[in-house]
Scaffold this motif. Structure first.
Motif, short mmCIF file in Angstrom:
data_model
loop_
_atom_site.label_atom_id
_atom_site.label_comp_id
_atom_site.label_asym_id
_atom_site.label_seq_id
_atom_site.Cartn_x
_atom_site.Cartn_y
_atom_site.Cartn_z
N LYS A 170 18.16 18.32 13.16
CA LYS A 170 19.15 18.47 12.10
C LYS A 170 19.34 17.13 11.41
N ARG A 171 19.04 17.09 10.12
CA ARG A 171 19.21 15.85 9.37
C ARG A 171 20.70 15.60 9.15
N GLU A 172 21.18 14.41 9.53
CA GLU A 172 22.60 14.11 9.50
C GLU A 172 23.01 13.25 8.31
N ASN A 196 -5.36 11.45 7.21
CA ASN A 196 -5.20 11.67 5.77
C ASN A 196 -4.24 10.67 5.14
N GLU A 197 -4.28 9.43 5.61
CA GLU A 197 -3.55 8.32 4.99
C GLU A 197 -2.05 8.58 4.94
N GLN A 198 -1.50 9.00 6.07
CA GLN A 198 -0.06 9.16 6.18
C GLN A 198 0.34 8.92 7.63
N GLN A 199 1.58 8.48 7.79
CA GLN A 199 2.05 8.05 9.11
C GLN A 199 3.47 8.53 9.33
N ILE A 200 3.80 8.87 10.59
CA ILE A 200 5.16 9.21 10.95
C ILE A 200 5.63 8.26 12.04
N GLY A 201 6.92 7.99 12.06
CA GLY A 201 7.51 7.14 13.09
C GLY A 201 8.85 7.70 13.51
N THR A 202 9.14 7.64 14.81
CA THR A 202 10.45 8.07 15.31
C THR A 202 10.91 7.09 16.37
N TRP A 203 12.21 6.82 16.40
CA TRP A 203 12.77 6.00 17.48
C TRP A 203 14.28 6.26 17.55
N PRO A 204 14.84 6.19 18.76
CA PRO A 204 16.26 6.45 18.93
C PRO A 204 17.10 5.27 18.46
N THR A 205 18.28 5.61 17.92
CA THR A 205 19.21 4.58 17.46
C THR A 205 20.61 4.95 17.93
N ASN A 206 21.61 4.37 17.34
CA ASN A 206 23.00 4.58 17.78
C ASN A 206 23.47 6.01 17.53
N ASP A 207 24.54 6.38 18.24
CA ASP A 207 25.27 7.63 18.02
C ASP A 207 24.45 8.87 18.34
N GLY A 208 23.49 8.74 19.26
CA GLY A 208 22.70 9.90 19.66
C GLY A 208 21.73 10.39 18.61
N LEU A 209 21.45 9.57 17.63
CA LEU A 209 20.56 9.96 16.54
C LEU A 209 19.18 9.35 16.70
N ASN A 210 18.22 9.98 16.06
CA ASN A 210 16.86 9.45 15.99
C ASN A 210 16.53 9.15 14.54
N SER A 253 0.80 -1.22 0.00
CA SER A 253 0.00 0.00 0.00
C SER A 253 0.83 1.27 0.00
N CYS A 254 2.03 1.22 0.57
CA CYS A 254 2.73 2.47 0.89
C CYS A 254 4.19 2.47 0.43
N PHE A 255 4.77 3.65 0.53
CA PHE A 255 6.22 3.81 0.42
C PHE A 255 6.72 4.46 1.70
N VAL A 256 8.02 4.37 1.96
CA VAL A 256 8.63 4.89 3.18
C VAL A 256 9.83 5.76 2.81
N TYR A 257 9.93 6.90 3.48
CA TYR A 257 11.17 7.69 3.47
C TYR A 257 11.64 7.82 4.91
N TYR A 258 12.96 7.75 5.11
CA TYR A 258 13.49 7.97 6.46
C TYR A 258 14.90 8.53 6.39
N SER A 259 15.30 9.13 7.51
CA SER A 259 16.68 9.56 7.68
C SER A 259 16.98 9.67 9.17
N TYR A 260 18.18 10.14 9.49
CA TYR A 260 18.66 10.22 10.87
C TYR A 260 18.83 11.68 11.26
N PHE A 261 18.29 12.03 12.43
CA PHE A 261 18.29 13.42 12.89
C PHE A 261 18.91 13.52 14.28
N SER A 262 19.64 14.59 14.50
CA SER A 262 20.12 14.93 15.84
C SER A 262 19.26 16.06 16.39
N GLY A 263 19.43 16.34 17.71
CA GLY A 263 18.75 17.46 18.32
C GLY A 263 17.35 17.17 18.82
N LEU A 264 16.90 15.92 18.77
CA LEU A 264 15.55 15.57 19.18
C LEU A 264 15.57 14.49 20.25
#
Length: 412
Positions: free
Chosen positions: A257-259, A201-215, A179-190
């Protein structure tokens, strides 16, 4: 001559090799990648998957990488807000979302330490057959000469575009269009923790912490919007956050900030593919794939790699015919993964929930105890049949005061 040749060294292949090598079998693993290396991924490992890492002696290595633990989950879906966490599942009290550069290297190194031979940078081009059975692989390092390796059994753990599946003629027997496509990247400062928010409106966001202090920040939209979205990814990405959770969108613009570059997952359809045959098997996304919405790819790779290792060992040890043992693996995988597959296909459409699921999840969101059960089901500790049992739902509806005309007990 190897006992088993595994093609693909990531989340399904290396655990399979590790478990077989620890039982004394001679295992070869090949992968076109070299490690550490990245790959498109949800990163998320459910409690059930982490229990497998612990049992294999690898969880401490993952924790030592600095990936932060997650002990609170926030999920919303078309007006239903569920926040909390599951009770311990197999003793695991948190979840993690490691970078694949970290996780895959841990798995590859562990398989090598267990005695498996690992060949990195090797591209498989064909499967060798003898007397109707898979008997090895043919491929090469880079532009080097073609080489052959022989084995008693060949396993494709090489992902959704599996060369092994194609070469053995593994047909698809259940397909649900993506049904969908996904875009993602890694951000600092959050510092948002885990958020999984679906708008009206048929859209979704997701966030979760990962390595190196990034989300890791991601979004899903329905496929019909893909061409328009990709014309201005940066601004469209921010616009989706603004629309789904305006306060997060504002904070993202002010502090985030997108890293790294954006990654895109334009996933293939959800599917089951024939995963056993004479001298061969498929594991991981090579044989069974579903939308990334529920984050079950890595965990399922672990769970069913272990299941396949158990059945291959039975055959290699002479306890039963190996093809018979592996056929049972495929049957059990289908049986045990069915509810996850169906729930994922339903919820990943980003459409209003069917009335039964809307009724149950709306009530569950109002009960701390049932919220734990919901996340227990999501994390693999409670079977969906238990979660949706009519007797349990009756008690839930009574607890939260659901109007009687809204108390649906079955999906039919």
């Amino acid at each position: 001559m190897y006992d088993v040749i595994v093609v693909g060294a990531r989340c399904a292949g290396s655990p399979l090799a590790l478990l077989l090598a620890r039982r004394g079998h001679r295992v070869l693993v090949v992968d076109r990648a070299t490690f550490p290396s990245d790959t498109v991924s949800t990163h998320y490992i459910h409690q059930t998957g982490l229990a497998r890492l612990r049992d294999w002696g690898l969880l401490d290595r993952l924790v030592a990488s600095g990936v932060p633990p997650i002990r609170n989950l926030i999920m919303s879906y078309t007006g239903i807000h569920i926040e909390g966490f599951a009770d311990p599942i197999e003793g695991i009290t948190e979840v993690y979302s490691p970078r694949r550069t970290v996780l895959d290297s841990i798995l590859v190194d562990a398989a090598r330490a267990a005695g498996a031979e690992i060949l990195e940078g090797f591209t498989v081009q064909d499967v060798i057959f003898e007397d109707g059975r898979a008997a090895g692989i043919r491929g090469q390092f880079g532009d080097g000469p073609e080489q052959e390796f022989r084995g008693s059994f060949v396993v494709g753990a090489d992902g959704r575009n599996s060369t092994i599946a194609d070469k053995v003629g593994a047909d698809f027997y259940r397909v649900v269009p993506a049904s969908c496509f996904v875009y993602y990247s890694y951000f600092s400062g959050l510092d948002w923790g885990f958020q999984h928010r679906t708008g009206f409106n048929e859209q979704q966001i997701g966030t979760w912490p990962t390595n190196d202090g990034l989300n890791l920040l991601s979004l899903l939209r329905r496929r019909e919007h893909f061409s328009a979205f990709r014309t201005d990814v940066e601004n469209n990405f921010h616009a989706v956050y603004d629309e789904v959770v305006p306060e997060l969108g504002e904070e993202l613009r002010a502090k985030g900030k997108r890293e790294e570059n954006f990654r895109v997952m334009r996933y293939p359809d959800n599917y089951y593919r024939r995963s056993n045959g004479p001298g061969w098997a498929l594991v991981g996304d090579a044989g069974y794939h579903k939308d990334p919405f529920t984050g079950w790819g890595i965990t399922d790779a672990f769970v069913y790699a272990q299941l396949l290792a158990d059945h291959l060992h039975e055959g290699l040890a002479g306890e039963r015919p190996i093809d018979e043992a592996v056929a049972e693996y495929a049957r059990l995988r289908d049986e045990r993964s069915k509810s996850t597959f169906e729930f994922t296909c339903m919820i990943s459409e980003l459409l209003p929930l069917p009335p039964f699921f809307d009724s149950v999840l709306r009530a569950a969101s109002q009960s701390p105890e049932y919220t734990k059960k919901f996340y227990g089901m999501i994390g693999g500790g409670i079977h969906s049949e238990e979660f949706f049992a009519p007797g349990h739902l009756e008690k839930l509806y009574e607890e939260v005061g659901t109007p009687r005309d809204k108390r649906l007990l079955t999906a039919a």
